[in-house]
Structures are given as C-alpha cells and as structure tokens.
Design a protein around this motif. Structure first.
Motif, PDB file in Angstrom:
ATOM      1  N   LEU A  45      -8.662  11.507  55.376  1.00  0.00           N
ATOM      2  CA  LEU A  45      -7.253  11.842  55.185  1.00  0.00           C
ATOM      3  C   LEU A  45      -6.356  10.858  55.929  1.00  0.00           C
ATOM      4  N   ALA A  46      -6.725  10.533  57.163  1.00  0.00           N
ATOM      5  CA  ALA A  46      -5.912   9.584  57.941  1.00  0.00           C
ATOM      6  C   ALA A  46      -5.933   8.201  57.315  1.00  0.00           C
ATOM      7  N   ALA A  47      -7.104   7.753  56.852  1.00  0.00           N
ATOM      8  CA  ALA A  47      -7.195   6.415  56.257  1.00  0.00           C
ATOM      9  C   ALA A  47      -6.429   6.337  54.941  1.00  0.00           C
ATOM     10  N   VAL A  48      -6.503   7.394  54.131  1.00  0.00           N
ATOM     11  CA  VAL A  48      -5.764   7.414  52.861  1.00  0.00           C
ATOM     12  C   VAL A  48      -4.271   7.299  53.127  1.00  0.00           C
ATOM     13  N   GLU A  49      -3.770   8.101  54.058  1.00  0.00           N
ATOM     14  CA  GLU A  49      -2.333   8.070  54.316  1.00  0.00           C
ATOM     15  C   GLU A  49      -1.898   6.753  54.948  1.00  0.00           C
ATOM     16  N   THR A  50      -2.749   6.177  55.798  1.00  0.00           N
ATOM     17  CA  THR A  50      -2.396   4.895  56.407  1.00  0.00           C
ATOM     18  C   THR A  50      -2.376   3.789  55.362  1.00  0.00           C
ATOM     19  N   ALA A  51      -3.291   3.860  54.401  1.00  0.00           N
ATOM     20  CA  ALA A  51      -3.281   2.879  53.312  1.00  0.00           C
ATOM     21  C   ALA A  51      -1.969   2.940  52.552  1.00  0.00           C
ATOM     22  N   ARG A  52      -1.485   4.138  52.280  1.00  0.00           N
ATOM     23  CA  ARG A  52      -0.230   4.272  51.538  1.00  0.00           C
ATOM     24  C   ARG A  52       0.975   3.879  52.396  1.00  0.00           C
ATOM     25  N   ALA A  53       0.943   4.257  53.686  1.00  0.00           N
ATOM     26  CA  ALA A  53       2.092   3.956  54.542  1.00  0.00           C
ATOM     27  C   ALA A  53       2.206   2.468  54.838  1.00  0.00           C
ATOM     28  N   SER A  54       1.079   1.816  55.116  1.00  0.00           N
ATOM     29  CA  SER A  54       1.103   0.422  55.554  1.00  0.00           C
ATOM     30  C   SER A  54       1.016  -0.573  54.411  1.00  0.00           C
ATOM     31  N   GLY A  55       0.465  -0.134  53.257  1.00  0.00           N
ATOM     32  CA  GLY A  55       0.214  -1.061  52.167  1.00  0.00           C
ATOM     33  C   GLY A  55      -0.990  -1.952  52.387  1.00  0.00           C
ATOM     34  N   ASP A  56      -1.777  -1.706  53.447  1.00  0.00           N
ATOM     35  CA  ASP A  56      -2.943  -2.525  53.771  1.00  0.00           C
ATOM     36  C   ASP A  56      -4.180  -1.916  53.108  1.00  0.00           C
ATOM     37  N   ALA A  57      -4.821  -2.677  52.226  1.00  0.00           N
ATOM     38  CA  ALA A  57      -5.966  -2.179  51.468  1.00  0.00           C
ATOM     39  C   ALA A  57      -7.190  -1.930  52.341  1.00  0.00           C
ATOM     40  N   TRP A  58      -7.207  -2.463  53.580  1.00  0.00           N
ATOM     41  CA  TRP A  58      -8.375  -2.258  54.438  1.00  0.00           C
ATOM     42  C   TRP A  58      -8.584  -0.781  54.739  1.00  0.00           C
ATOM     43  N   TYR A  59      -7.495  -0.008  54.841  1.00  0.00           N
ATOM     44  CA  TYR A  59      -7.628   1.423  55.116  1.00  0.00           C
ATOM     45  C   TYR A  59      -8.182   2.159  53.895  1.00  0.00           C
TER      46      TYR A  59
END
Length: 695
Positions: free
Chosen positions: A276-290
């Motif tokens: 859940l944290a990685a999914v939301e960080t991917a959306r918030a940051s735009g960084d595909a690594w998450y």
C-alpha cells in the motif's frame, strides 16, 4: 506420545504437540482442570514464526526435566496469539505494566480464574545474566502456591485491576483538527532517522501506516520533507537486508538501525502494508521504482502465500534446516561467498560481490552471541543510481544485470529446505492484502490484481461467515473457527471498499456496508470507539479497546476511515457522525498523534477536501475504462469512486447510493461527476478534464 495439542488447527500449537509438557489449548477445560487440581495455570503465548518462541521451546519445553517440573506444578496452556489476539492483548498489557516491555514468547502465570500474578517474556532453562530460569521459577512458584497463596491472589487481583484500568480509564477527546495533523508530522520528524530512514533506532519496524499518513500530509501541506521521509525509508528498506533480494518480500523487522540484519520471518500483513505504501508513493512521486517494489512484493505473495481456496496464508518462519540438518534462523536466506561463486561462476560472482556487498567472513551476526556466522545477507549499501555510476553503467542496465544474477540464485535456493509455512488464513490480515492488491490494480491498470483481490474477497465472504452472518477469524484445512474480532470486520470492510473500486462489483460494496453495520452493533461502545471483542466473553478478565497502532493500524482507526468513506459513497450521514465520535473517543490520540498514525489518515480524509467521483458509463466499455484508468493513476488519497453502469431497470449501484440514479452518461459517452466537500463540478466526458477536477 503427542499431547493434547495434536488435535489443534493452529500450526503453532502443532509445533508443540510432541513436547513432553502436558499442554492444553486455551479454553474453559484447562481452567476447570486447574480448579479441580488446585493448581495455577502456566500460559505460554507465541506464534508459529516466532524465533525466540522456537528457542524457548527447544531449550525448555522439549526438555524432560523442565517438563516434569511443569507437569507437576501447573496446568499448562499453549495459545497462538494470532488466533486469540484479544486474549493476548490483555496479558501483554499486564506484561508491559509490570516489566515496561513486551514481546513473544509471552509467559503468564494465572490463577484458575484467569488472573495473572507473574508475567515475563522469554525464560531460559537455567537462570543466567539476571534472567530467571525455568528450573528455578517452577519450584519457587510451586512453593509460594502451597505456602503463600493469599499473597499470590492479592498480586493477581492488583494486576488484574491495573489491566482493567488501562483499557477502561481513557479521557475523552475532541474531534481531530488540522492542528493535530501538524503535530503528528512534527513528532514524526523528530523521530525520523535522517541517515538510514525509518523512525527511531534499533530494532526498526516497517511501519507503513506512518508512511501513508506522511504522504497525505505532503499532499495537504505541500511539505516536501514529508515525501522525502517516505522515499528515504522505502528505498532504505528495499536496499537493506529487510528485503529478500532473491525471492522478494519484506522480512519482519530489522534488528539494527540500518536495515541490514532482519528477523527473517515474513508476515502477510507486512507485505500488504508495504505494498500500500509503495503504490501510493509511486503515484505521489511519479517514480516507477516504487511500482517495482509493490509489484515484486505482490509477486512473492502470489507465489508463496496464496492458498489454493482463494485466501492468503499468514506467514513464513525465520528458521529452517541448515546444511548440517539443524534449525537455524535465516538459513534459507543467507549465502557464503563460496556458495555464490559456485552458483554464479567467477566473473558474475565478482560483480555480485560488488553489488550485494558480501565479504568472506560474512555480515550475518548470530543474534544471541553477536558472532559472525560466515554467511552474508544480500543488500545494497549504496543507492542504485550511485552504484550504477560507480560501475560505469546506466541504472536500467544495472537493474537488468541484477535480475540476471538473481534468477540462478533463486533456482539454487529453491533446493534448500524451506521455512515453515503458517498456512492458516486470518480474516483481518486477508482484508489488508485484498486492499493492497486492489489499490495496485487501480494504480497500475492491472486487471489481474483486481481479479486476485476479488477471488480472495469472495472466498472470505463465502467461507468465513457464521450462521448469523458474522465473521469467523480463522480458516485452516477446510475448518473455520474462532469468533471474529474488531480487526476482522474493520480490515475486511477496508478490503471490500478497495476491491469494489477496482472491479466495481456492487455486491462487494453491499457486503462492506452490511459488515460495517454489524461491526457497529457488535463492538460499539456508547462512550465512543469500538471494543476488540463482543460483550459477554467469560474468558477475558478485561475487555480491550485499543487505539494505538502496532505492527498494523488500529482497528478503531480503520473503522473510522471506513465510516467516512462509506458515508461519502452512499450518502448515509450517520456513518460519518459515528466515525467522528471514534476519533474523539480518546484524548491520547490528539496528544500523541504520531503513535496513532492511521487515525491521522482517517482525520485527513474527514478534514478534507475529500472527493467523490461517479463514472457513468457501460461496464467494460473503452471510454469507461479510459476514465477509470486515468483516475487510478492520479494520487488522490481522499477520493472515493463509484461506477454508475446502466442495468435493466434502475442502475445497480443506485440501491446502495441513491444519488447516482440521476447521474447518467451524456451523449452516449462515459461521463464523470466530481464532487468535492459536498459541492459538485460540471460533468465531463473528457478524461483530461476529469484529471484536472480531481487534482
């Protein structure tokens, strides 16, 4: 000969079925026997993947001398804390009140009426280093029971009163405000480890619910440091030994400050929360690594923790057989340099040595002795972009090379004896995993994730139901049992809300509403908040009502968030009013908001702005799918989404959300209706305009 645990369903209890200790499972029969024999009860609480539970079992419970003393002095009870978390919470509160700390194994001596008079965690066989041993404890307690019974009963009554006070004496608070969110951020910033990521020192836990709050605070306040704390922590967790670099997934926690030395068990709930944290960080940051972190974690869960019936297993152990045939923590996961060289060959080994920072003497310290074992925990001390520069290659090329090395290691490791799989299915933890798969489905446009979440949800809804429509807590080998607790209802409702928004089967939203209403009836406290278990439980000396977050979010906080979201999705304002009372049920929430991070998540939604989106369009049509896909890729943590698909007669969703009946597709095109804080914007058929409105 097997003892009475041989008929248990719990993998933890079955681990002790061959002990010479005359164990009984938790239940009325054990305490009736204690009264008949006029003996105290020795209660040992643990769980199947608990390393120090294994150590104490091997040292004491498998020892004939210790077992003889225990069988002569006590009625002995083994309890799986994951099957009875409400009972565990009561006696853990007693342990923390007396000793100032807790953990498992938890050792409790009880009177026959379940009152505790002695509490401890791990106890060795023989006394050492100031820690009382079993060979000294048991005879001493037996003597006190015979000669100073009255004093033991007074101690038990005093401690029982203290525990009841811990759960009952809470000052009421006020509705949570933006100032409380600011205070939570300030407290977390003070605890943040700027060098290694995470919060505090050793041991260090992957408290993903803290990251979920910080992401929302960044969105609300534009506080770049909040997002930076999240990214630093997630990347450090993924680079360190907390992450399984060969088979994926997160270990339980790090014993050191820098995320290198983990306790190797893998828990389902940690995978769910980290995803859940990685999914939301991917959306918030735009960084595909998450996104990669989330997808690799879900790969591990799908491969190794998926039950054939549709649910998810609970955990994998830290211990497994080493090459000498002895049980050893981390044996499945660690590598000597000789092993790596033999599997990879000289050239690839030199590269692997550089990227995973292995050394000839090993970097894995045995926890009890703090001695190097000669084995290595794979990890990346350097951030991958820095490592790529040092090695003279692009970051993408470096990741490809790492993957090429990982695959032969995975194949070689598959031949090793695997750790024990705790194959019970728990309703609450499955609810978290359903939420994780569902959010990943929406964020990454992956219908397979949505289907996996729906399959698990349907398994629980079909299998884990009591005759009166409530929930069971546990399933294993075709058998359901144990009454559902607050977390079972709250976490499954969370999962159902998420899977509805990923697959838009109205049945899942209807079940979420029904179970939320049952939860309110079964566990509600007129003073505010929800008890962990239902009233009338004779086996509990106190009725817990917990607000703080532990390894997973507070059930009360999740119930609060569910109430707000369901109110927005259905128009049932009484759910919102009750949710507000939950947040005001304890003054400690506002005083120590960093310890109640998921309450801050719920409060952030309540304070707003929150967004309701209705997409009116044909189910599965290209324009409808495009609208939903674009919406899913925007970081809108406080948005809820409904699909208003036409049906024969009224739209199916209208029975649950009557306001959607008038929200129809315009001009034959999928149409988005966006409302923010009860004020609606102009309907649009343009996906770009939808993104603008929700952003």
């Amino acid at each position: 000969m097997p003892n009475r645990l041989a008929q248990s369903s719990s993998p933890y209890l079955l681990q002790h079925a061959d002990n010479p200790v005359d164990w009984r499972p938790w239940g009325d029969e054990a305490f009736e026997e204690a009264r008949r024999l006029d003996r105290p009860v020795f209660l040992s609480i643990g769980y199947a993947t608990c390393h120090w539970c294994h150590v104490m079992a091997h040292e004491s419970f498998e020892d004939e001398e210790v077992a003889r003393l225990m069988n002569d002095a006590f009625v002995n009870v083994k309890m799986d804390r994951e099957e009875h978390p409400d009972v565990d919470a009561v006696y853990m509160a007693a342990c923390q009140a007396v000793t100032g700390h807790g953990g498992w194994p938890l050792t409790v001596l009880l009177t026959p009426d379940r009152q505790p008079f002695f509490v401890a965690t791990y106890l060795p066989k023989e006394s050492r280093s100031g820690r009382l041993g079993m060979l000294d404890l048991v005879p001493r307690v037996q003597q006190l029971w015979a000669e100073e019974r009255e004093g033991l009963h007074r101690s038990a009554e005093d401690l029982t009163g203290a525990v009841r006070g811990l759960f009952a004496e809470r000052a009421a608070g006020q509705a949570l405000t933006p100032e409380v969110l600011d205070r939570a951020f300030t407290q977390l910033r003070a605890r943040f480890d700027a060098e290694f990521g995470g919060f505090g020192g050793a041991p260090k836990f992957p408290t993903a619910h803290v990251l979920l709050f910080l992401l929302r605070y960044w969105k609300r306040a534009g506080e770049g440091q909040a997002l930076g704390m999240v990214e630093k922590t997630l990347r450090a967790m993924r680079r360190g030994g907390l992450w399984d670099h060969v088979g994926y997934g997160f270990h339980r926690y790090s014993t050191d400050q820098r995320w290198l030395l983990p306790h190797f068990e893998k828990m389902l709930y940690d995978q769910a929360m980290a995803t859940l944290a990685a999914v939301e960080t991917a959306r918030a940051s735009g960084d595909a690594w998450y996104r990669t972190i989330a997808e690799q974690t879900l790969t591990y869960v799908e491969r190794d923790l998926s039950a054939p019936e549709g649910g998810f297993f609970s955990a994998e152990d830290a211990d497994s057989l080493n090459r000498e045939g002895h049980m050893e923590e981390g044996a499945f996961y660690v590598w000597t340099e000789d092993e790596l060289s033999e599997i990879l060959g000289p050239d690839d080994f030199r590269f692997a040595r550089a990227i995973w920072a292995t050394v000839p003497e090993g970097n894995f310290l045995e926890e009890a002795t703090r001695r190097l074992t000669g084995a290595n925990i794979l990890h990346h001390p350097e951030p991958l972009p820095d490592l790529a520069v040092r090695m003279g290659m692009g970051e993408g090329a470096l990741r490809d090379r790492i993957e090429a090395l990982r695959q032969p290691l995975f194949i070689a490791r598959s031949a090793r004896p695997r750790p024990l799989l705790d194959d019970k299915v728990l309703t609450d933890w499955n609810g978290l995993m359903i939420a994780a798969f569902s959010r990943a489905a929406r964020a990454f446009g992956n219908p397979d994730y949505a289907a996996r979440a729906a399959r698990a949800a349907d398994f629980l809804l079909q299998t884990m139901r009591t005759p009166d429509g409530g929930l069971y807590h546990r399933y294993r080998n075709g058998e359901t049992g144990l009454p559902g607790l607050l977390d079972d209802y709250a976490f499954l409702v969370w999962g159902l809300i998420e899977v509805y928004q990923a697959a838009f089967d109205e049945r899942h939203l209807a079940e979420a509403l029904a179970l939320h209403d049952q939860m309110r009836e079964r566990f509600g406290d007129p003073a505010g908040g929800y008890f962990t278990s239902e009233a009338g439980r004779a086996d509990l000396i106190a009725r817990p009502k917990e607000f703080y977050d532990g390894a997973i979010p507070s059930g009360n906080a999740v119930a609060m968030q569910n109430g707000y979201r369901l109110a927005r999705m259905t128009g049932r304002t009484e759910l919102e009013q009750e949710a507000e009372r939950v947040g005001a049920a304890a003054a400690e929430i506002a005083v120590h908001p960093a310890s109640h991070a998921y309450f801050m998540v719920a409060a952030d939604f309540a304070i707003g702005p929150s967004i309701e989106v209705v997409i009116a369009g044909e189910r599965g049509a290209e324009d409808t799918t495009t609208m939903l896909d674009r919406l899913g890729r925007v970081y809108t943590p406080n948005a809820v989404t409904l699909l208003r698909a036409p049906g024969e007669g009224p739209a199916p969703i209208a029975a649950l959300a009557p306001f959607t009946e008038a929200q129809t597709a315009r001009g034959g095109q999928a149409t988005a209706y966006v409302c923010q804080n009860q004020a609606c914007q102009q309907p649009t058929t343009d996906p770009n305009e939808l993104v603008r409105q929700v952003s």
